[in-house]
Enzyme design. Structure first.
Site, short mmCIF file in Angstrom:
data_model
loop_
_atom_site.label_atom_id
_atom_site.label_comp_id
_atom_site.label_asym_id
_atom_site.label_seq_id
_atom_site.Cartn_x
_atom_site.Cartn_y
_atom_site.Cartn_z
CB THR A 133 -2.78 -0.63 -7.38
OG1 THR A 133 -3.96 -1.40 -7.15
CG2 THR A 133 -3.15 0.82 -7.63
NE ARG A 158 -8.83 -6.05 -9.14
CZ ARG A 158 -8.71 -4.73 -8.99
NH1 ARG A 158 -9.34 -3.90 -9.80
NH2 ARG A 158 -7.98 -4.24 -8.01
CD GLU A 188 -15.68 0.19 -12.25
OE1 GLU A 188 -15.13 0.63 -11.23
OE2 GLU A 188 -15.14 -0.64 -13.01
CE1 TYR A 212 -10.77 4.67 -10.39
CE2 TYR A 212 -10.35 6.56 -11.81
CZ TYR A 212 -10.13 5.23 -11.48
OH TYR A 212 -9.28 4.46 -12.26
CE LYS A 247 -6.44 3.67 -14.35
NZ LYS A 247 -5.84 3.62 -12.98
CG HIS A 277 -10.50 0.94 -14.06
ND1 HIS A 277 -10.54 1.07 -12.70
CD2 HIS A 277 -11.71 0.44 -14.43
CE1 HIS A 277 -11.74 0.67 -12.27
NE2 HIS A 277 -12.45 0.29 -13.30
CG PHE A 324 -5.25 8.09 -4.06
CD1 PHE A 324 -6.19 7.83 -5.06
CD2 PHE A 324 -5.19 7.21 -2.98
CE1 PHE A 324 -7.03 6.73 -5.00
CE2 PHE A 324 -6.03 6.11 -2.90
CZ PHE A 324 -6.95 5.87 -3.91
CG ASN A 359 -2.34 2.31 -12.40
OD1 ASN A 359 -3.10 2.92 -13.16
ND2 ASN A 359 -2.71 1.89 -11.21
NE ARG A 385 -2.92 -1.18 -12.92
CZ ARG A 385 -3.95 -1.31 -12.09
NH1 ARG A 385 -3.96 -2.27 -11.18
NH2 ARG A 385 -4.98 -0.50 -12.17
P1 ATP Z 1 -8.25 0.75 -10.81
O1 ATP Z 1 -9.43 1.01 -9.93
O2 ATP Z 1 -7.79 1.94 -11.60
O3 ATP Z 1 -8.42 -0.47 -11.66
P2 ATP Z 1 -6.99 -0.51 -8.62
O4 ATP Z 1 -8.31 -1.13 -8.35
O5 ATP Z 1 -5.80 -1.41 -8.74
O6 ATP Z 1 -7.01 0.38 -9.91
P3 ATP Z 1 -7.66 1.47 -6.65
O7 ATP Z 1 -7.27 1.26 -5.24
O8 ATP Z 1 -9.08 1.24 -7.05
O9 ATP Z 1 -6.67 0.58 -7.55
O10 ATP Z 1 -7.23 2.95 -7.07
C1 ATP Z 1 -7.75 3.55 -8.23
C2 ATP Z 1 -6.64 4.29 -8.94
O11 ATP Z 1 -6.23 5.38 -8.13
C3 ATP Z 1 -5.36 3.48 -9.18
O12 ATP Z 1 -5.39 2.68 -10.32
C4 ATP Z 1 -4.34 4.58 -9.31
O13 ATP Z 1 -4.39 5.18 -10.61
C5 ATP Z 1 -4.83 5.59 -8.26
N1 ATP Z 1 -4.22 5.34 -6.95
C6 ATP Z 1 -4.52 4.36 -6.08
N2 ATP Z 1 -3.78 4.44 -4.96
C7 ATP Z 1 -3.01 5.52 -5.12
C8 ATP Z 1 -2.01 6.16 -4.31
N3 ATP Z 1 -1.69 5.69 -3.09
N4 ATP Z 1 -1.40 7.25 -4.82
C9 ATP Z 1 -1.72 7.74 -6.04
N5 ATP Z 1 -2.65 7.19 -6.85
C10 ATP Z 1 -3.28 6.10 -6.40
MG MG Z 2 -10.11 -0.03 -8.27
#
Ligand code: ATP
Ligand code: MG
Length: 140
Positions: free
Chosen positions: A94, A88, A129, A52, A12, A118, A60, A115, A105
């Site tokens: 996350t 993962r 994706e 996304y 990222k 992805h 968010f 973080n 992370r």
């Molecule tokens: P990613 O999809 O990026 O691999 P993830 O699957 O662990 O991460 P998701 O729930 O899919 O998490 O959220 C996507 C991204 O959105 C997160 O990686 C983070 O950058 C952001 N994000 C998620 N939850 C929050 C939150 N509560 N506040 C701010 N940003 C968030």
């Molecule tokens: Mg995700």
């Protein structure tokens, strides 16, 4: 023997800006993944919103789109056995505060948003994706 699997990884904008992309690529290789495709690009607003799309409407979402467009990213097609789950695990939770010791992370993440990486979360998501960034011919 379990099947070879592919997953989509992103380094990222926060990680690129802090010049830890090389370290993250090294961790990827050390954990047994083969890099099948790799590209650096900068998402525009529509590109980030499309990627996304599942998060559209969440509180968010606007900030997430802002963050993902703030600078270049590196997108990767990773391959190994059980790649989706393993990547993962290597990324960690996350929220860096909840991530296990030694994960990317935990080591490098600054916040639940910033973080560093992805990873796809399921085979269906990985297909979408990978196709979002790569054509079949790009996978070596
Ligand atoms: P990613 O999809 O990026 O691999 P993830 O699957 O662990 O991460 P998701 O729930 O899919 O998490 O959220 C996507 C991204 O959105 C997160 O990686 C983070 O950058 C952001 N994000 C998620 N939850 C929050 C939150 N509560 N506040 C701010 N940003 C968030
Ligand atoms: Mg995700």
């Amino acid at each position: 023997m379990s099947e070879m699997e592919r997953t989509l990884a992103i380094i990222k904008p926060d990680a690129i800006a802090r010049r830890i992309a090389g370290e993250i690529l090294s961790i990827i290789e050390q954990n047994g993944f083969r890099i099948r495709a790799m590209r650096m690009l900068r998402l525009d607003r529509a590109g980030a919103e499309g990627f996304y799309a599942v998060h559209r409407g969440k509180p968010f979402f606007p900030e997430l789109v802002e963050f993902m467009t703030e600078g270049p990213i590196i997108v990767l097609a990773l391959e190994r056995e059980d790649a989706i789950k393993k990547w993962r695990e290597v990324m960690g939770a996350t929220n860096p505060a909840n991530a296990a010791e030694g994960t990317i992370r935990k080591r490098f993440g600054e916040s639940i948003q910033r973080n560093c990486v992805h990873g796809s979360d399921a085979p269906e998501t990985a297909r979408f994706e990978l196709g979002y960034f790569f054509r079949e011919l790009d996978l070596v």
